[in-house]
Design an enzyme around this catalytic site. Structure first.
Site, PDB file in Angstrom:
ATOM      1  CG  ASP A   1      -8.701  -3.400  -2.948  1.00 47.20           C
ATOM      2  OD1 ASP A   1      -9.542  -2.721  -3.571  1.00 47.20           O
ATOM      3  OD2 ASP A   1      -8.787  -3.635  -1.727  1.00 47.20           O
TER       4      ASP A   1
ATOM      5  CD  GLU B   1      -2.536   1.830   0.608  1.00 44.83           C
ATOM      6  OE1 GLU B   1      -3.481   1.128   0.218  1.00 44.83           O
ATOM      7  OE2 GLU B   1      -2.318   2.996   0.205  1.00 44.83           O
TER       8      GLU B   1
ATOM      9  N   PRO C   1      -2.908   8.754  -7.074  1.00 41.25           N
ATOM     10  CG  PRO C   1      -2.855   8.485  -4.751  1.00 41.25           C
ATOM     11  CD  PRO C   1      -3.522   9.259  -5.842  1.00 41.25           C
TER      12      PRO C   1
ATOM     13  CG  ASP D   1       4.629   3.462  -6.644  1.00 44.89           C
ATOM     14  OD1 ASP D   1       3.661   2.744  -6.974  1.00 44.89           O
ATOM     15  OD2 ASP D   1       5.030   4.429  -7.313  1.00 44.89           O
TER      16      ASP D   1
END
Ligand code: SPD
Length: 294
Positions: A160, A111, A167, A142
């Site tokens: 997801d 995440e 982003p 990232d």
């Protein structure tokens, strides 16, 4: 005079043509991270809700539909998933569902925004609870860089993501999809959230065109997520190798157990999710040309 409380609404504006409004009971968290604006609010109708840059990401009332569909369809389609990577998914809903599968040895969550994880751990415990499980390895990084460093490593990869702005934008590109394919083990499956065939006609068309350049087998499936724009949502089921049988096999024996703990998923839903209305077939076809008005 008693002070009059002004009614507060959280609104998601979609492409400057639609507004979805949610009456707020209480604002719980509102911070700007390096990446985005993060809000958690308690609402009258959907319970607590997470917004990123003003877009609904998840709600206590309907999150189970999205999270069960992004996880159990690929995990029950794979014969023995041991290693799962989730890119995005900082709220923990997908992690919670993955952990229901007995074959799972590790869940890696990548995440980009650690503040999303912290906010969800604090204010959305029913969704984020699995993030503290010892089988979960969290990387605050990232996903684009992370995936490029792994080859033949994960049996199932779940993307997801947020929408393809901000982003999340780089998670909807051909180079990212190639790296995801290469990070899958032989027989591996990737599922990504592929937006709404009603509200994101252009984005859906582009995603499927890119995915089909990279994966030999790409099959959309659908469910309704009431709080997302368009409500009617899609995911792309992508296989590293072409599968000779029906495109989505189901581990029926395990599905019987999994169904005991799900609120949306069951074996009938699994099969039915791949039955596509004609307009979805059309909009996810490689040669679909988006009309200028969409
Ligand atoms: N427009 C909303 C798209 C959000 C999809 N991802 C949601 C993350 C939930 N874990």
């Amino acid at each position: 005079m008693p002070e009059q409380q002004e009614t507060q609404w959280m609104t998601e504006e979609h492409k400057q043509v639609l507004r979805y409004g949610f009456k707020i009971k209480e604002k719980l968290y509102s911070e700007r991270s390096v990446f985005q604006q993060i809000d958690v609010v308690d609402t009258d109708f959907y319970g607590r809700m997470l917004f990123l840059d003003g877009a609904v990401m998840t709600t206590e009332q309907d999150e189970f539909i999205y999270h069960e569909m992004i996880t159990h369809i690929p995990l029950l389609g794979h014969p023995n998933p041991e290693s799962v990577l989730i890119i995005g998914g900082g709220d923990g809903g997908a992690v919670r569902e993955v952990l229901k599968h007995p074959s799972i040895q590790e869940v890696v969550l990548c995440e980009i925004d650690g503040m999303v994880i912290e906010a969800c751990k604090r204010y959305l415990p029913s969704i984020s609870g699995g993030l503290n499980d010892p089988r979960v390895d969290i990387h605050i990084r990232d996903g684009i860089e992370f995936i490029a460093e792994h080859k033949n490593r994960f049996d199932v990869i779940l993307v997801d993501s947020t929408d393809p702005i901000g982003p999340g934008e780089g998670l909807f590109t051909e180079s990212f999809y190639k790296n995801v394919r290469d990070a899958l083990t032989p027989g591996g499956i990737m599922v990504n959230q592929s937006e709404s065939p009603i509200a994101h006609v252009r984005e859906v068309a582009l995603v499927y065109q890119l995915l089909r350049k990279v994966f030999p087998q790409v099959t959309p499936y659908i469910a309704t997520v009431p709080t997302y724009p368009g409500a009617y949502w899609s995911w792309a089921y992508c296989m590293k190798e072409r599968y000779q049988g029906p495109f989505s096999q189901i581990n029926d024996l395990l599905a019987v157990d999994i169904e005991q703990s799900t609120r949306y998923y069951n074996r009938q839903i699994h099969r039915a999710a791949f039955a596509l209305p004609n307009f979805v077939r059309e909009r996810t076809r490689t040669d679909f040309e988006t009309p200028a008005s969409c």
